[in-house]
Design a protein around this motif. Structure first.
Motif, PDB file in Angstrom:
ATOM      1  N   SER A   1       0.847  -1.186   0.000  1.00 52.70           N
ATOM      2  CA  SER A   1       0.000   0.000   0.000  1.00 52.70           C
ATOM      3  C   SER A   1       0.879   1.231   0.000  1.00 52.70           C
ATOM      4  O   SER A   1       1.934   1.254   0.652  1.00 52.70           O
ATOM      5  CB  SER A   1      -0.941  -0.002   1.218  1.00 52.70           C
ATOM      6  N   ILE A   2       0.453   2.257  -0.704  1.00 54.28           N
ATOM      7  CA  ILE A   2       1.235   3.484  -0.858  1.00 54.28           C
ATOM      8  C   ILE A   2       0.538   4.588  -0.091  1.00 54.28           C
ATOM      9  O   ILE A   2      -0.703   4.672  -0.041  1.00 54.28           O
ATOM     10  CB  ILE A   2       1.374   3.861  -2.340  1.00 54.28           C
ATOM     11  N   SER A   3       1.348   5.440   0.549  1.00 51.90           N
ATOM     12  CA  SER A   3       0.802   6.555   1.321  1.00 51.90           C
ATOM     13  C   SER A   3       0.149   7.558   0.403  1.00 51.90           C
ATOM     14  O   SER A   3       0.448   7.606  -0.800  1.00 51.90           O
ATOM     15  CB  SER A   3       1.926   7.227   2.120  1.00 51.90           C
ATOM     16  N   PRO A   4      -0.768   8.409   0.936  1.00 47.82           N
ATOM     17  CA  PRO A   4      -1.412   9.410   0.082  1.00 47.82           C
ATOM     18  C   PRO A   4      -0.440  10.369  -0.566  1.00 47.82           C
ATOM     19  O   PRO A   4      -0.683  10.856  -1.686  1.00 47.82           O
ATOM     20  CB  PRO A   4      -2.380  10.114   1.033  1.00 47.82           C
ATOM     21  N   SER A   5       0.658  10.669   0.062  1.00 46.44           N
ATOM     22  CA  SER A   5       1.626  11.587  -0.523  1.00 46.44           C
ATOM     23  C   SER A   5       2.482  10.917  -1.583  1.00 46.44           C
ATOM     24  O   SER A   5       3.176  11.602  -2.338  1.00 46.44           O
ATOM     25  CB  SER A   5       2.522  12.167   0.569  1.00 46.44           C
TER      26      SER A   5
ATOM     27  N   TRP B   1      -3.146   1.902   3.760  1.00 43.98           N
ATOM     28  CA  TRP B   1      -2.776   3.202   4.319  1.00 43.98           C
ATOM     29  C   TRP B   1      -4.034   4.072   4.370  1.00 43.98           C
ATOM     30  O   TRP B   1      -4.880   4.026   3.488  1.00 43.98           O
ATOM     31  CB  TRP B   1      -1.712   3.847   3.439  1.00 43.98           C
ATOM     32  N   ASN B   2      -4.110   4.863   5.457  1.00 41.35           N
ATOM     33  CA  ASN B   2      -5.254   5.771   5.603  1.00 41.35           C
ATOM     34  C   ASN B   2      -5.221   6.804   4.475  1.00 41.35           C
ATOM     35  O   ASN B   2      -4.215   7.494   4.296  1.00 41.35           O
ATOM     36  CB  ASN B   2      -5.193   6.452   6.972  1.00 41.35           C
ATOM     37  N   PRO B   3      -6.295   6.928   3.707  1.00 33.44           N
ATOM     38  CA  PRO B   3      -6.269   7.895   2.593  1.00 33.44           C
ATOM     39  C   PRO B   3      -6.263   9.336   3.041  1.00 33.44           C
ATOM     40  O   PRO B   3      -5.985  10.229   2.219  1.00 33.44           O
ATOM     41  CB  PRO B   3      -7.543   7.565   1.801  1.00 33.44           C
TER      42      PRO B   3
ATOM     43  N   VAL C   1      -1.797   3.183   9.449  1.00 35.80           N
ATOM     44  CA  VAL C   1      -1.744   2.023   8.587  1.00 35.80           C
ATOM     45  C   VAL C   1      -2.514   0.884   9.257  1.00 35.80           C
ATOM     46  O   VAL C   1      -2.280   0.599  10.462  1.00 35.80           O
ATOM     47  CB  VAL C   1      -0.301   1.588   8.310  1.00 35.80           C
ATOM     48  N   ALA C   2      -3.418   0.231   8.529  1.00 39.29           N
ATOM     49  CA  ALA C   2      -4.189  -0.915   9.052  1.00 39.29           C
ATOM     50  C   ALA C   2      -3.568  -2.176   8.496  1.00 39.29           C
ATOM     51  O   ALA C   2      -3.279  -2.268   7.318  1.00 39.29           O
ATOM     52  CB  ALA C   2      -5.662  -0.796   8.654  1.00 39.29           C
TER      53      ALA C   2
END
Length: 346
Positions: free
Chosen positions: A291-295, A333-335, A342-343
């Motif tokens: 999963s990729i972070s929002p940034s 990752w939390n959007p 992170v879940a």
């Protein structure tokens, strides 16, 4: 002007089938004069009446009118192409109202009007409405006329690219065989059958015969007798055309290579990664989820080795590794970029 007839300026042919020619000022009908003169009476009147040549019939009243000398002179002048007024002089001396000499100063020194150099708003509005109507398709400009003559195509049904040729339900009638040398009145000797061939032709069934007749030679075309089976063969031809059903069979020729889809060349699919730039090393077992972070700066991955690792995307550097109790099934990752969370599903 003669105003005895009040019908006005209308074609008098409208009153040909009526006994009257109009109405007077009191509203009474103006009946046509009784004319019982035949051709002989008209000829005698023409010979005996000295004013016959100047007598005309008034279509408005139906009466005969004798023209005066002034009217006859007017008619003669008009027939010669002259002016109707006898006192008119077409050759009067010309009056030079404006001088032929070029003057230094103009005749009037009035300044030009303001409307002469300001565009008209009304014309601008009309032009804009016409342009808008042409763009919307309400007004279609005139097409240039084609001077090329149009002809009717007699062989349109034989052209496969024509409208009738593309119509699949149209099945043309079978064409008759063209006549050969054996149908000539003076065929070559090799086309004339021998006695054995004639006997064999007579013993054959009519359906098995190649020709419906026996070729014969005549001295001239005038000596050729009438064909006895002409009407019978024409009738059979009509029966074949009207009663025999015909069906068009469409044969499909498919090339097997055309069924294979054409794949594009790899050269046309660029840009795509052609070289290996970064390798994320650290997990010792199968990586099941990322999963990729929002940034877009960080990357989290879960593996069967029981660890969750955080990576920097641009450098492939492992920032942190967290051990968990079992195999990591999913990470997310939390959007919301405001909350870094992170879940992990184990």
């Amino acid at each position: 002007q003669d105003i005895r007839n009040t019908v006005g300026n209308i074609p008098m042919e409208w009153y040909e089938d009526f006994p009257h020619v109009g109405y007077d000022l009191q509203g009474r009908r103006i009946y046509k004069p009784i004319r019982n003169k035949d051709e002989l009476d008209k000829f005698l009147e023409k010979m005996e009446n000295p004013d016959y040549w100047r007598t005309v019939q008034d279509k408005m009243t139906g009466a005969d009118i004798k023209l005066t000398d002034e009217q006859v002179a007017l008619v003669q002048r008009l027939q010669k192409g002259q002016f109707g007024d006898a006192r008119f002089d077409p050759y009067e001396p010309a009056v030079d109202f404006f001088s032929h000499e070029v003057m230094i100063h103009p005749v009037t020194n009035r300044p030009a009007d303001k409307r002469s150099f300001i565009p008209s708003l009304i014309e601008k509005e009309k032009v804009s409405k016409l342009v808008h109507a042409i763009k919307m398709g309400w007004i279609k400009p005139r097409k240039p006329k084609e001077d090329t003559p149009t002809y009717y195509d007699l062989w349109a049904h034989e052209d496969p690219n024509s409208i009738l040729g593309r119509h699949k339900m149209h099945v043309p009638a079978p064409k008759m065989r063209l006549p050969g040398h054996e149908e000539s009145y003076n065929p070559p000797p090799e086309y004339l059958p021998s006695e054995e061939e004639k006997l064999a032709w007579e013993q054959q069934e009519p359906a098995e015969r190649r020709l419906n007749f026996v070729p014969r030679r005549f001295a001239c075309l005038r000596a050729v007798p009438a064909y006895g089976r002409f009407i019978h063969e024409r009738f059979e031809r009509c029966l074949d055309l009207y009663l025999c059903p015909r069906q068009r069979k469409m044969r499909v020729n498919v090339d097997p290579e055309d069924l294979i889809p054409k794949l594009p060349k790899p050269r046309d699919l660029q840009p795509f990664p052609t070289t290996q730039a970064l390798v994320y090393r650290g997990h010792s077992s199968l990586v099941r989820c990322i999963s990729i972070s929002p940034s877009g700066q960080w990357l989290v991955s879960g593996s069967d080795d029981g660890s969750v690792r955080f990576w920097e995307v641009s450098t492939a550097r492992c920032v942190r590794s967290l051990p968990v109790a079992g195999v990591v099934k999913s990470v997310a990752w939390n959007p919301n970029p405001a909350v870094c969370l992170v879940a992990v599903a184990v």
